[in-house]
Design an enzyme around this catalytic site. Structure first.
Site, PDB file in Angstrom:
ATOM      1  N   LEU A 170       0.853  -1.185   0.000  1.00 22.96           N
ATOM      2  CA  LEU A 170       0.000   0.000   0.000  1.00 22.96           C
ATOM      3  C   LEU A 170       0.895   1.242   0.000  1.00 22.96           C
ATOM      4  CD1 LEU A 170      -2.518  -1.159   2.746  1.00 22.96           C
ATOM      5  CD2 LEU A 170      -2.929  -1.133   0.271  1.00 22.96           C
ATOM      6  N   SER A 171       0.309   2.398  -0.253  1.00 20.38           N
ATOM      7  CA  SER A 171       1.122   3.617  -0.243  1.00 20.38           C
ATOM      8  C   SER A 171       1.890   3.751   1.061  1.00 20.38           C
ATOM      9  CB  SER A 171       0.231   4.849  -0.455  1.00 20.38           C
ATOM     10  OG  SER A 171      -0.342   4.846  -1.733  1.00 20.38           O
ATOM     11  N   GLU A 172       1.227   3.479   2.175  1.00 19.63           N
ATOM     12  CA  GLU A 172       1.906   3.522   3.469  1.00 19.63           C
ATOM     13  C   GLU A 172       1.339   2.487   4.422  1.00 19.63           C
ATOM     14  OE1 GLU A 172       3.881   7.335   2.402  1.00 19.63           O
ATOM     15  OE2 GLU A 172       1.791   6.730   2.148  1.00 19.63           O
ATOM     16  N   THR A 173       2.227   1.998   5.260  1.00 19.13           N
ATOM     17  CA  THR A 173       1.856   1.211   6.430  1.00 19.13           C
ATOM     18  C   THR A 173       2.301   1.994   7.656  1.00 19.13           C
ATOM     19  OG1 THR A 173       2.025  -0.926   5.302  1.00 19.13           O
ATOM     20  CG2 THR A 173       2.222  -0.934   7.694  1.00 19.13           C
TER      21      THR A 173
END
Length: 262
Positions: free
Chosen positions: A44-47
């Site tokens: 994902l874009s960020e975790t």
């Protein structure tokens, strides 16, 4: 070690819109390499990783599939939604201690309001490599430190843009924000590309609005805006410039709750 994980669609009141972020709840941070591996696995874009320190304060870190970043708005919003709505006793405020300082999130108007640091935006000449990567010459160009900010003429220009992502990744900044005046209910629109960080296009970017809000405030003399990020998933942000801080308000939708093995 078995730990809780959530996936939240941030800056959206419904699932399958906004920006998905994973939130991992920990007793303590493991090695950076393990957190980076989890973020790459999530893809994902960020975790976001949340853990308490020795004093019980909440620490928050963010990883893209490729790197750790100093600030991520949508994953902060997602982490707050998990802690305020889905873990323990329901409450109205949470404060995270981060590489960008303390970040507070408050329940407000059916959503959540984040208090983030504003970014300094400095106008400058448009590099030919930026125009070539975007496939168009921006009306204006600025930088906010890590990113180029490119002003286009219309919201339709932003929506129809098809940049050369390989060329974007080779620029001397790690990301490109494109923006234009809104064409109806929204005061301005934007998109964000950061392939050098493993994010071809970020669906909704809180950090980019830490630059966009001061940029549009300087242009309009206003301090409040309703913004839309015009990605395929799309998302809406209520924005306010308050001194050297940017307040962003948005909703969140829970998509997934489970556990991972570390």
């Amino acid at each position: 070690m078995r730990v809780p994980i959530f996936q939240i669609d941030a800056f959206s009141s419904r699932r399958f819109a906004g920006n998905p972020a994973a939130v991992v709840l920990l007793d303590d941070f493991p090695d950076d390499a393990l957190m980076q591996a989890v973020a790459a696995e999530n893809n994902l874009s960020e975790t976001a990783f949340v853990a308490p320190d020795a004093a019980g304060e909440l620490r928050l870190r963010w990883f893209t599939p490729l790197v750790e970043v100093a600030l991520c708005g949508h994953a902060t919003l997602a982490a707050a939604a998990v802690l305020l709505d889905h873990v323990g006793q329901r409450r109205d405020t949470v404060v995270f201690h981060t590489a960008s300082g303390p970040l507070s999130v408050h329940r407000e108007d059916g959503g959540f309001r984040m208090d983030l640091p504003a970014r300094t935006v400095t106008a400058g000449p448009t590099p030919p490599a930026l125009s070539a990567a975007l496939g168009t010459v921006p009306i204006e160009c600025a930088v906010d430190g890590a990113n180029y900010l490119a002003l286009l003429a219309t919201a339709a220009d932003v929506a129809s843009l098809v940049p050369d992502l390989g060329a974007v990744a080779r620029l001397d900044r790690t990301g490109v924000v494109v923006t234009a005046p809104g064409d109806g209910a929204h005061d301005f629109v934007s998109r964000y590309f950061a392939p050098a960080k493993g994010i071809a296009e970020d669906p909704v970017t809180g950090g980019a609005h830490c630059a966009l809000v001061p940029f549009w405030a300087a242009k309009t003399g206003r301090s409040t805006f309703l913004a839309r990020q015009a990605s395929a998933r799309g998302g809406e942000l209520a924005c306010r410039l308050v001194g050297d801080r940017v307040h962003l308000r948005g909703s969140c939708a829970l998509y997934l709750e489970g556990h991972i093995e570390l």
